[in-house]
Design a protein around this motif. Structure first.
Motif, PDB file in Angstrom:
ATOM      1  N   GLU A 199      38.994   8.049  59.473  1.00 45.93           N
ATOM      2  CA  GLU A 199      37.624   8.512  59.064  1.00 45.93           C
ATOM      3  C   GLU A 199      37.427   8.878  57.610  1.00 45.93           C
ATOM      4  O   GLU A 199      38.233   9.803  57.372  1.00 45.93           O
ATOM      5  CB  GLU A 199      37.043   9.550  59.952  1.00 45.93           C
ATOM      6  CG  GLU A 199      35.702   9.578  59.938  1.00 45.93           C
ATOM      7  CD  GLU A 199      34.959  10.564  61.080  1.00 45.93           C
ATOM      8  OE1 GLU A 199      34.285  11.701  60.680  1.00 45.93           O
ATOM      9  OE2 GLU A 199      35.216  10.343  62.112  1.00 45.93           O
ATOM     10  N   ASN A 200      36.764   8.409  56.658  1.00 45.18           N
ATOM     11  CA  ASN A 200      36.761   8.783  55.272  1.00 45.18           C
ATOM     12  C   ASN A 200      35.662   9.988  55.290  1.00 45.18           C
ATOM     13  O   ASN A 200      35.385  10.282  56.168  1.00 45.18           O
ATOM     14  CB  ASN A 200      36.513   7.749  54.501  1.00 45.18           C
ATOM     15  CG  ASN A 200      35.124   7.202  54.548  1.00 45.18           C
ATOM     16  OD1 ASN A 200      34.233   7.717  55.172  1.00 45.18           O
ATOM     17  ND2 ASN A 200      35.042   5.804  53.991  1.00 45.18           N
ATOM     18  N   THR A 201      35.466  10.334  53.979  1.00 49.64           N
ATOM     19  CA  THR A 201      34.615  11.740  53.778  1.00 49.64           C
ATOM     20  C   THR A 201      33.473  11.517  54.244  1.00 49.64           C
ATOM     21  O   THR A 201      32.555  12.472  54.554  1.00 49.64           O
ATOM     22  CB  THR A 201      34.484  11.840  52.452  1.00 49.64           C
ATOM     23  OG1 THR A 201      34.096  10.723  51.482  1.00 49.64           O
ATOM     24  CG2 THR A 201      36.050  12.346  51.806  1.00 49.64           C
ATOM     25  N   ASN A 202      32.589  10.199  54.339  1.00 49.64           N
ATOM     26  CA  ASN A 202      31.341  10.042  54.413  1.00 49.64           C
ATOM     27  C   ASN A 202      31.191   9.755  56.191  1.00 49.64           C
ATOM     28  O   ASN A 202      30.074   9.390  56.483  1.00 49.64           O
ATOM     29  CB  ASN A 202      30.513   9.077  53.784  1.00 49.64           C
ATOM     30  CG  ASN A 202      31.037   7.645  53.771  1.00 49.64           C
ATOM     31  OD1 ASN A 202      32.056   7.406  54.423  1.00 49.64           O
ATOM     32  ND2 ASN A 202      30.625   6.766  53.046  1.00 49.64           N
ATOM     33  N   GLY A 203      32.125   9.826  56.951  1.00 47.20           N
ATOM     34  CA  GLY A 203      32.295   9.548  58.431  1.00 47.20           C
ATOM     35  C   GLY A 203      32.566   8.059  58.968  1.00 47.20           C
ATOM     36  O   GLY A 203      32.404   7.803  59.957  1.00 47.20           O
ATOM     37  N   THR A 204      32.801   7.099  57.732  1.00 47.18           N
ATOM     38  CA  THR A 204      32.853   5.924  58.131  1.00 47.18           C
ATOM     39  C   THR A 204      34.282   5.335  58.508  1.00 47.18           C
ATOM     40  O   THR A 204      35.250   6.187  57.922  1.00 47.18           O
ATOM     41  CB  THR A 204      32.566   4.669  56.883  1.00 47.18           C
ATOM     42  OG1 THR A 204      31.219   5.124  56.639  1.00 47.18           O
ATOM     43  CG2 THR A 204      32.718   3.356  57.109  1.00 47.18           C
ATOM     44  N   SER A 213      40.342  19.674  56.436  1.00 49.48           N
ATOM     45  CA  SER A 213      39.924  18.247  56.434  1.00 49.48           C
ATOM     46  C   SER A 213      40.640  17.489  55.677  1.00 49.48           C
ATOM     47  O   SER A 213      41.711  18.178  54.952  1.00 49.48           O
ATOM     48  CB  SER A 213      38.300  18.057  55.991  1.00 49.48           C
ATOM     49  OG  SER A 213      38.351  18.739  54.517  1.00 49.48           O
TER      50      SER A 213
END
Length: 150
Positions: A127-132, A55
């Motif tokens: 996409e960042n770590t929280n899925g946004t 990731s």
């Protein structure tokens, strides 16, 4: 016609003096590293192929794989001499590459920072770590593919 013949012979003589030595470094061994993940691989290319499965967060600490290539030139070269490197499968003149940028971003239009042009694809959002999904600034292949040999 005589002038062109003389030019042709001159160019031929100069071209015959060019010497080229090719030293591939795709499969070079990594420089000893303190990062345990790098020590698991024999070559930097093998490491880079495996890092793509991680990731973005896991990848942050591991992206650099430095290698050293020692070589000797088989014959003495007269100066001036030049050293260059070549890349395979890197098509900076491909239509998709050339068209992948946002002119509004380059002009400083802040609205285009939040909503980049579709021309930026495939590097428009990430996409960042929280899925946004967040916009990439500057977007596009051109802005995100600077190759400097490091």
């Amino acid at each position: 016609g005589v002038i062109f013949l003389a030019l042709g012979v001159t160019f031929l003589v100069v071209a015959m003096r060019i010497r080229e030595v090719e030293i591939p470094y795709t499969n070079c061994e990594p420089v000893p590293s303190n990062v345990p993940f790098i020590r698991n691989f024999q070559t930097c290319s093998e490491y880079l192929a495996n890092i793509s499965a991680l990731s973005n967060i896991e990848r942050c600490d591991f992206e650099d794989c430095h290698c050293r290539v020692n070589f000797t030139v088989p014959e003495e070269l007269r100066s001036p001499w030049y050293m260059y490197y070549g890349l395979g499968n890197y098509f900076r003149n491909h239509r998709r590459y050339v068209n992948s940028w946002d002119v509004k971003q380059l002009r400083g239009n802040r609205g285009s920072f939040l909503n980049p042009s579709d021309d930026c694809n495939p590097i428009r959002n990430v996409e960042n770590t929280n899925g946004t999904r967040m916009p990439v600034v500057p977007c596009g292949l051109i802005a995100n593919s600077l190759f400097n040999g490091n």
